[in-house]
Design a protein around this motif. Structure first.
Motif, PDB file in Angstrom:
ATOM      1  N   GLU A  78      -8.365  -3.109  -2.409  1.00  0.00           N
ATOM      2  CA  GLU A  78      -9.529  -3.632  -3.118  1.00  0.00           C
ATOM      3  C   GLU A  78     -10.210  -4.674  -2.269  1.00  0.00           C
ATOM      4  O   GLU A  78      -9.565  -5.367  -1.479  1.00  0.00           O
ATOM      5  N   GLY A  79     -11.509  -4.771  -2.446  1.00  0.00           N
ATOM      6  CA  GLY A  79     -12.229  -5.777  -1.674  1.00  0.00           C
ATOM      7  C   GLY A  79     -13.724  -5.696  -1.909  1.00  0.00           C
ATOM      8  O   GLY A  79     -14.181  -5.028  -2.849  1.00  0.00           O
ATOM      9  N   ARG A  80     -14.467  -6.372  -1.052  1.00  0.00           N
ATOM     10  CA  ARG A  80     -15.925  -6.393  -1.160  1.00  0.00           C
ATOM     11  C   ARG A  80     -16.540  -5.579  -0.047  1.00  0.00           C
ATOM     12  O   ARG A  80     -16.103  -5.674   1.096  1.00  0.00           O
ATOM     13  N   LEU A  81     -17.587  -4.845  -0.404  1.00  0.00           N
ATOM     14  CA  LEU A  81     -18.276  -4.025   0.590  1.00  0.00           C
ATOM     15  C   LEU A  81     -19.339  -4.882   1.273  1.00  0.00           C
ATOM     16  O   LEU A  81     -20.250  -5.383   0.623  1.00  0.00           O
ATOM     17  N   VAL A  82     -19.188  -5.045   2.578  1.00  0.00           N
ATOM     18  CA  VAL A  82     -20.139  -5.887   3.326  1.00  0.00           C
ATOM     19  C   VAL A  82     -20.639  -5.129   4.547  1.00  0.00           C
ATOM     20  O   VAL A  82     -20.064  -4.118   4.949  1.00  0.00           O
ATOM     21  N   LYS A  90     -21.798   1.251   9.270  1.00  0.00           N
ATOM     22  CA  LYS A  90     -22.737   0.421   8.531  1.00  0.00           C
ATOM     23  C   LYS A  90     -22.002  -0.615   7.686  1.00  0.00           C
ATOM     24  O   LYS A  90     -22.424  -1.749   7.574  1.00  0.00           O
ATOM     25  N   VAL A  91     -20.883  -0.178   7.108  1.00  0.00           N
ATOM     26  CA  VAL A  91     -20.193  -1.051   6.153  1.00  0.00           C
ATOM     27  C   VAL A  91     -18.715  -1.204   6.497  1.00  0.00           C
ATOM     28  O   VAL A  91     -18.161  -0.407   7.243  1.00  0.00           O
ATOM     29  N   GLU A  92     -18.121  -2.239   5.950  1.00  0.00           N
ATOM     30  CA  GLU A  92     -16.668  -2.387   6.011  1.00  0.00           C
ATOM     31  C   GLU A  92     -16.225  -3.098   4.742  1.00  0.00           C
ATOM     32  O   GLU A  92     -17.048  -3.561   3.955  1.00  0.00           O
ATOM     33  N   VAL A  93     -14.927  -3.163   4.544  1.00  0.00           N
ATOM     34  CA  VAL A  93     -14.410  -3.779   3.328  1.00  0.00           C
ATOM     35  C   VAL A  93     -13.721  -5.094   3.678  1.00  0.00           C
ATOM     36  O   VAL A  93     -12.826  -5.127   4.514  1.00  0.00           O
ATOM     37  N   GLN A  94     -14.209  -6.157   3.042  1.00  0.00           N
ATOM     38  CA  GLN A  94     -13.523  -7.443   3.148  1.00  0.00           C
ATOM     39  C   GLN A  94     -12.410  -7.395   2.101  1.00  0.00           C
ATOM     40  O   GLN A  94     -12.645  -7.598   0.923  1.00  0.00           O
ATOM     41  N   ALA A  95     -11.226  -7.087   2.574  1.00  0.00           N
ATOM     42  CA  ALA A  95     -10.166  -6.723   1.633  1.00  0.00           C
ATOM     43  C   ALA A  95      -9.554  -7.952   0.979  1.00  0.00           C
ATOM     44  O   ALA A  95      -9.357  -8.985   1.624  1.00  0.00           O
ATOM     45  N   THR A  96      -9.254  -7.804  -0.311  1.00  0.00           N
ATOM     46  CA  THR A  96      -8.593  -8.894  -1.020  1.00  0.00           C
ATOM     47  C   THR A  96      -7.189  -8.507  -1.464  1.00  0.00           C
ATOM     48  O   THR A  96      -6.340  -9.360  -1.671  1.00  0.00           O
ATOM     49  N   SER A  97      -6.944  -7.209  -1.625  1.00  0.00           N
ATOM     50  CA  SER A  97      -5.578  -6.828  -1.991  1.00  0.00           C
ATOM     51  C   SER A  97      -5.221  -5.484  -1.385  1.00  0.00           C
ATOM     52  O   SER A  97      -6.087  -4.657  -1.101  1.00  0.00           O
ATOM     53  N   LEU A  98      -3.930  -5.292  -1.192  1.00  0.00           N
ATOM     54  CA  LEU A  98      -3.415  -4.056  -0.582  1.00  0.00           C
ATOM     55  C   LEU A  98      -2.189  -3.613  -1.352  1.00  0.00           C
ATOM     56  O   LEU A  98      -1.304  -4.412  -1.639  1.00  0.00           O
ATOM     57  N   ARG A  99      -2.190  -2.320  -1.690  1.00  0.00           N
ATOM     58  CA  ARG A  99      -0.985  -1.751  -2.285  1.00  0.00           C
ATOM     59  C   ARG A  99      -0.604  -0.514  -1.475  1.00  0.00           C
ATOM     60  O   ARG A  99      -1.426   0.391  -1.312  1.00  0.00           O
ATOM     61  N   VAL A 100       0.604  -0.515  -0.940  1.00  0.00           N
ATOM     62  CA  VAL A 100       1.089   0.681  -0.249  1.00  0.00           C
ATOM     63  C   VAL A 100       1.684   1.609  -1.298  1.00  0.00           C
ATOM     64  O   VAL A 100       2.598   1.231  -2.025  1.00  0.00           O
ATOM     65  N   ILE A 101       1.125   2.803  -1.391  1.00  0.00           N
ATOM     66  CA  ILE A 101       1.601   3.746  -2.410  1.00  0.00           C
ATOM     67  C   ILE A 101       2.790   4.534  -1.876  1.00  0.00           C
ATOM     68  O   ILE A 101       3.795   4.695  -2.530  1.00  0.00           O
ATOM     69  N   GLY A 102       2.636   5.032  -0.659  1.00  0.00           N
ATOM     70  CA  GLY A 102       3.747   5.771  -0.035  1.00  0.00           C
ATOM     71  C   GLY A 102       3.823   5.428   1.447  1.00  0.00           C
ATOM     72  O   GLY A 102       2.839   5.559   2.162  1.00  0.00           O
ATOM     73  N   GLU A 103       4.970   4.956   1.870  1.00  0.00           N
ATOM     74  CA  GLU A 103       5.129   4.622   3.289  1.00  0.00           C
ATOM     75  C   GLU A 103       5.265   5.883   4.138  1.00  0.00           C
ATOM     76  O   GLU A 103       5.601   6.950   3.617  1.00  0.00           O
ATOM     77  N   ALA A 104       4.995   5.760   5.430  1.00  0.00           N
ATOM     78  CA  ALA A 104       5.243   6.845   6.389  1.00  0.00           C
ATOM     79  C   ALA A 104       5.975   6.215   7.571  1.00  0.00           C
ATOM     80  O   ALA A 104       5.332   5.757   8.512  1.00  0.00           O
ATOM     81  N   PRO A 105       7.294   6.188   7.508  1.00  0.00           N
ATOM     82  CA  PRO A 105       8.064   5.446   8.522  1.00  0.00           C
ATOM     83  C   PRO A 105       7.737   5.901   9.938  1.00  0.00           C
ATOM     84  O   PRO A 105       7.735   7.098  10.233  1.00  0.00           O
ATOM     85  N   ALA A 106       7.472   4.935  10.796  1.00  0.00           N
ATOM     86  CA  ALA A 106       7.044   5.240  12.161  1.00  0.00           C
ATOM     87  C   ALA A 106       8.094   6.040  12.930  1.00  0.00           C
ATOM     88  O   ALA A 106       7.764   6.858  13.784  1.00  0.00           O
TER      89      ALA A 106
END
Ligand code: ATP
Ligand code: MN
Length: 465
Positions: A78-82, A90-106
């Motif tokens: 989640e975040g703001r579109l700037v 043209k745009v990027e997200v100034q992120a305020t929160s992050l939720r990892v739903i499913g990991e992909a181990p390196a």
């Protein structure tokens, strides 16, 4: 649906509104004051950049999630579109929160950031759509499939669903996959002869190699029809142009002669190329840069001039005059190899080329016989890079001539009664062709191997996934 795709979000005004991005992490990059996650959801080629500021420190919770958000992880951000200061977006997200739903181990996720060979990716066909190349192929494939219907629907053609299981052999036995419910193991052990009366359909049956014979019946009632479906060929050709299961588009038009047929084929191919250039510009630019330099310019050029035409006999003279160029020596009567087809397009026509009027021996029984008694009203459309993309013909509509042609090819009248009825009752000249859908995709994407333009390729000894 409230859920917005990355393509949709990327098209919004960068006015600071709240957005939620869902997709898979392509890359993670940390600088002194920020962490950048590039996220992709397949809705377009480009990622959306999500920036997590670390200037004032990082909350432990966020730091833990960022640590888990490696390449391949699925995330919700989640975040703001700037407006983005970075080039190319043209745009990027100034992120305020992050939720990892499913990991992909390196350690175990096969798709790390480095470039992988197409051969390697073929072995992980279930994961390859997550790469730029296969995402782009999938989107172009989708757009082309829809464009096929747009083209024919706009011209009053009816889409006819022809059967996949058939008991008639359109183009020659040997190249067909048999369909059976007989217990082959038991029969082999018993030593009894096979009794097809006991088989599911009461006779030998196969997967279709073409919908043409069936669709001809509807052309003789609805005039303009087409099929678009899978076809199957058990030929043992391990080439970069052949699949055992491929999709084919087959229009068939009552009252149409070969010249009408070629006009339709040219309009059709140009329509598909134009749609690809207009609607898949981002993906085509990628193919142009990474897969085949000059692709876009070449496709644009295709639209600017009429396709070239030559008879088989004329083409053979050209080939014979250049015999030194080929592995297989050309002679009148030879079924052209890809090397000959490519030579004609690349060196002689400099673009797509219709070849017509082939020797009857190398073409199917249903093609209309010419007055010379030696050739038939066939047309193949050949293109640079791989040769045949379309094969078609005017059909033999005279019952007596058709029967003669069938006899010459050793086909039995009784196996084709319903097909022959079309010539017995209200017969008309008619024509059609088949466009191999994956060959079209090779053409518009510049991909070199047909196994890379279908999600799960089937070829000799290859039926994984
Ligand atoms: P080729 O000479 O290239 O093997 P063909 O003459 O056997 O092709 P047709 O029977 O004329 O092919 O089929 C119509 C179209 O279907 C071809 O022009 C081509 O675009 C496509 N096609 C044929 N065979 C295959 C295959 N094994 N895999 C993918 N596409 C195919
Ligand atoms: Mn052909």
């Amino acid at each position: 649906m409230k859920l917005l795709s990355i393509k949709e979000i990327s098209g919004l005004e960068p006015d600071g509104r709240s957005v939620t991005v869902k997709g898979w992490v392509r890359t993670k990059r940390a600088v002194k004051s920020a962490v950048f996650l590039e996220v992709n959801d397949g809705s377009r080629l480009s990622n959306i950049q999500c920036v997590f500021s670390t200037e004032e420190g990082t909350a432990p919770e966020l730091a833990a999630e960022l640590a888990r958000a490696g390449t391949g992880a699925s995330v919700a951000i989640e975040g703001r579109l700037v407006a983005s200061p970075a080039a190319g977006q043209k745009v990027e997200v100034q992120a305020t929160s992050l939720r990892v739903i499913g990991e992909a181990p390196a350690e175990t996720y096969p798709l790390q950031k480095k470039a992988h060979s197409l051969e390697f990716l073929r072995e992980i066909a279930h994961l390859r759509p997550r790469t730029n190349t296969f995402g782009a192929v999938a989107r172009v494939r989708n757009r082309m499939a829809f464009s096929v219907h747009e083209f024919y629907q706009a011209r009053g053609f009816n889409y006819v669903h022809t059967p996949l299981i058939t008991a008639s052999d359109c183009e020659g036995a040997g190249a067909m996959f048999q369909v059976t419910t007989l217990d082959l193991d038991r029969i082999a052990k018993s030593g009894e002869p096979v009794d097809y009366n006991k088989d599911f359909f009461g006779k030998p049956s196969f997967l279709t190699v073409s919908g043409q014979l069936n669709v001809e019946t509807y052309a003789q009632a609805l005039s303009r029809v087409y099929t678009f479906g899978p076809t199957f060929r058990a030929e043992n050709s391990n080439t970069s142009r052949h699949l055992s299961e491929f999709w084919m588009i087959e229009p068939e038009v009552a009252f149409a002669e070969l010249s009408d047929n070629m006009e339709l084929a040219e309009d059709f191919l140009k329509h598909l190329v134009r749609t690809a250039l207009e609607d898949c510009a981002e993906d085509l630019a990628f193919f142009d840069e990474r897969i085949q330099k000059g692709l876009v310019e070449g496709l644009r050029a295709v639209l600017t001039k009429p396709f070239a035409h030559m008879t088989y006999t004329e083409a053979m003279k050209v080939l014979e005059a250049n015999a030194g160029e080929f592995e297989v020596k050309p002679y009148w009567g030879l079924d052209l190899m890809s090397e000959h087809e490519k030579f004609l397009c690349e060196k002689i026509a400099s673009g797509p080329l219709f070849l017509t009027d082939y020797p009857k021996e190398i073409k199917s029984f249903y093609m209309k016989r010419n007055d010379d008694g030696k050739t038939v009203r066939a047309m193949d459309l050949l293109v640079p890079r791989f040769g045949e993309i379309i094969g078609g013909s005017e059909r033999e509509y005279r019952l007596d001539v058709l029967l003669e042609l069938m006899k010459e090819k050793g086909l039995k009248e009784k196996d084709y009664t319903w097909y022959l009825d079309l010539r017995r009752f209200g017969t008309t000249p008619h024509s059609g062709f088949g466009l191999g859908f994956e060959r079209l995709l090779l053409y518009v994407t510049g991909m070199a191997n047909i196994r890379d333009v279908i999600p799960f390729p089937r070829a000799p000894r290859l039926a994984d996934f």
